[in-house]
Motif scaffolding. Structure first.
Motif, short mmCIF file in Angstrom:
data_model
loop_
_atom_site.label_atom_id
_atom_site.label_comp_id
_atom_site.label_asym_id
_atom_site.label_seq_id
_atom_site.Cartn_x
_atom_site.Cartn_y
_atom_site.Cartn_z
N ALA A 1 0.80 -1.22 0.00
CA ALA A 1 0.00 0.00 0.00
C ALA A 1 0.84 1.27 0.00
N GLY B 1 1.12 3.51 -3.48
CA GLY B 1 -0.12 4.19 -3.82
C GLY B 1 -0.48 5.28 -2.82
N GLY C 1 0.79 2.86 -7.75
CA GLY C 1 0.83 1.79 -6.75
C GLY C 1 1.58 0.58 -7.25
#
Length: 413
Positions: A263, A266, A330
């Motif tokens: 994560a 992103g 991402g």
């Protein structure tokens, strides 16, 4: 129209021609710059006749200019029996026109602020100096006379020129030292972790601006694993350095806050887009457990990591993803791998592999160089590889090469 201000005596050497022109220039109050151009121009035309055994004559007179009407101008005429071609006239420092008997120069009178024998500007004096220095080698017999004139008319300019050069060099050294100190302050401190050894090499595209958009960050997470971020921000110079710092600081904050690897890319792009919508950067995240050798990789449009396995085999660890400022930013996944004792991991920016504009060829050369240099002490490896890759540079760019080697034991180096 006035009578000539210089007689009709024939001149048979370039030295006589130059002295005659300088005398006329002084009598008519021409500036140093105009005098230099006129002297060089007359000498260039006179040389054609003198080299063929012909003498020349020089006269000067005042006459009205065509525009504006009624304003006097100095007309200097060179009389020669040989024709002067347009190619010779086109190369003269001061424009001239061909006449039936030779060549004429029409020169506007000096402004009231200009005084005879003084340079109108530093630029004009430097041009005169350049013209005189050019003739010194070919006119050894006239050397002393020319040197005397230079000392008289340009000593002040020469002294100022030397002072400016010295000051410029001092400023360049101070500027370079300041930027090197800034660069050192921006780079994270060396990291000492039992079971791992790390080293880094950085070279800017422009040596006069040793900061750029290539940056790295490394730190130890609470669980003991080492996190490494490599960033390549769009552009060069201090502006791209600021962008790269924003990226590394954002990634560090997210990693220490416990964001999962997949994560971070992103989420960092979302945060940074709110700060600077124009920012674009690629990044590669690596996380290594020194005790187990577990390696995690997340990528945002960055070149892949390279692993040189113990014994020589190499492997590029490809992870699809898009960087900061790209559409749908991402990392598509987190790649899991493993480093055995002695394995070498290499993270880098595209300046290392794209110096010849062919990334695939660059990756092949990088794998071969990393294999050759893998046995060196760790602090030598990044620079040695960069030297191999940059033997020929068609596309200069900031270059960052970071190497990490897992040791045989986590108890020490």
């Amino acid at each position: 129209m006035t009578e000539p201000t210089y007689g009709q005596s024939p001149l048979s050497t370039l030295s006589e021609v130059r002295r005659a022109v300088r005398r006329l220039a002084g009598l008519h109050g021409l500036s140093a710059g105009t005098r230099a151009r006129l002297t060089a121009s007359v000498a260039a035309v006179a040389r054609v006749g003198l080299e063929n055994g012909q003498s020349v004559r020089i006269t000067a007179r005042r006459g009205p200019r065509e525009e504006p009407a009624g304003v006097d101008t100095l007309v200097l005429a060179l009389t020669t029996s040989l024709p002067i071609g347009p190619e010779t006239l086109a190369k003269l420092p001061l424009a001239a026109v061909a006449t039936d008997g030779g060549v004429e120069w029409r020169i506007a009178p000096p402004s009231p602020r200009e005084q005879p024998g003084r340079a109108a500007s530093d630029e004009a004096a430097e041009e005169e100096l350049a013209a005189l220095l050019t003739d010194l080698d070919a006119l050894a017999a006239d050397h002393q006379q020319l040197k005397a004139e230079l000392d008289e008319t340009n000593s002040g300019v020469l002294a100022l020129y030397v002072q400016l050069e010295e000051r410029d060099e001092q400023l360049r050294r101070a500027h370079g030292q300041m930027l090197r100190e800034l660069e050192d302050a921006l780079r994270p401190a060396p990291l000492s972790v039992p079971g791992l050894e790390l080293a880094v090499h950085y070279a800017p595209a422009d040596t006069d601006a040793p900061t750029g958009g290539d940056l790295y960050d490394w730190f130890v997470l609470p669980d003991g694993s080492v996190h490494i971020t490599v960033v390549d921000a769009l552009g060069h110079g201090v502006g791209s350095t600021r962008a790269a710092l924003d990226v590394t600081h954002t990634v560090r904050t997210l990693a220490l806050d416990g964001y999962p690897m997949k994560a971070i890319v992103g989420r960092a792009s979302e945060v940074l887009n709110g700060m600077d919508p124009q920012l674009m950067a690629t990044m590669l995240l690596a996380r290594i457990n020194p005790a187990t050798g577990e390696l995690l990789l997340a990528n945002g449009s960055h070149p892949p990591a390279l692993v040189v396995r113990t014994g020589g085999p190499t492997e590029y660890l490809e992870v699809p993803g898009r960087g900061v400022g790209y559409p749908l930013p991402g990392s598509d996944q987190v790649l899991r791998s493993h480093l055995r004792p002695g394995d070498l991991l290499m993270l880098y920016t595209d300046g290392l592999t794209e110096s010849r504009r062919d990334p695939l060829e660059g990756e092949q050369r990088l794998a071969a160089s990393a294999t050759r240099n893998a046995g060196r002490p760790i602090h030598e490896i990044p620079g040695a590889i960069a030297d191999d890759m940059h033997t020929v540079v068609h596309h200069p760019d900031d270059t960052l090469a970071l190497t990490l080697r897992r040791l045989g034991s986590a108890s020490g180096r």
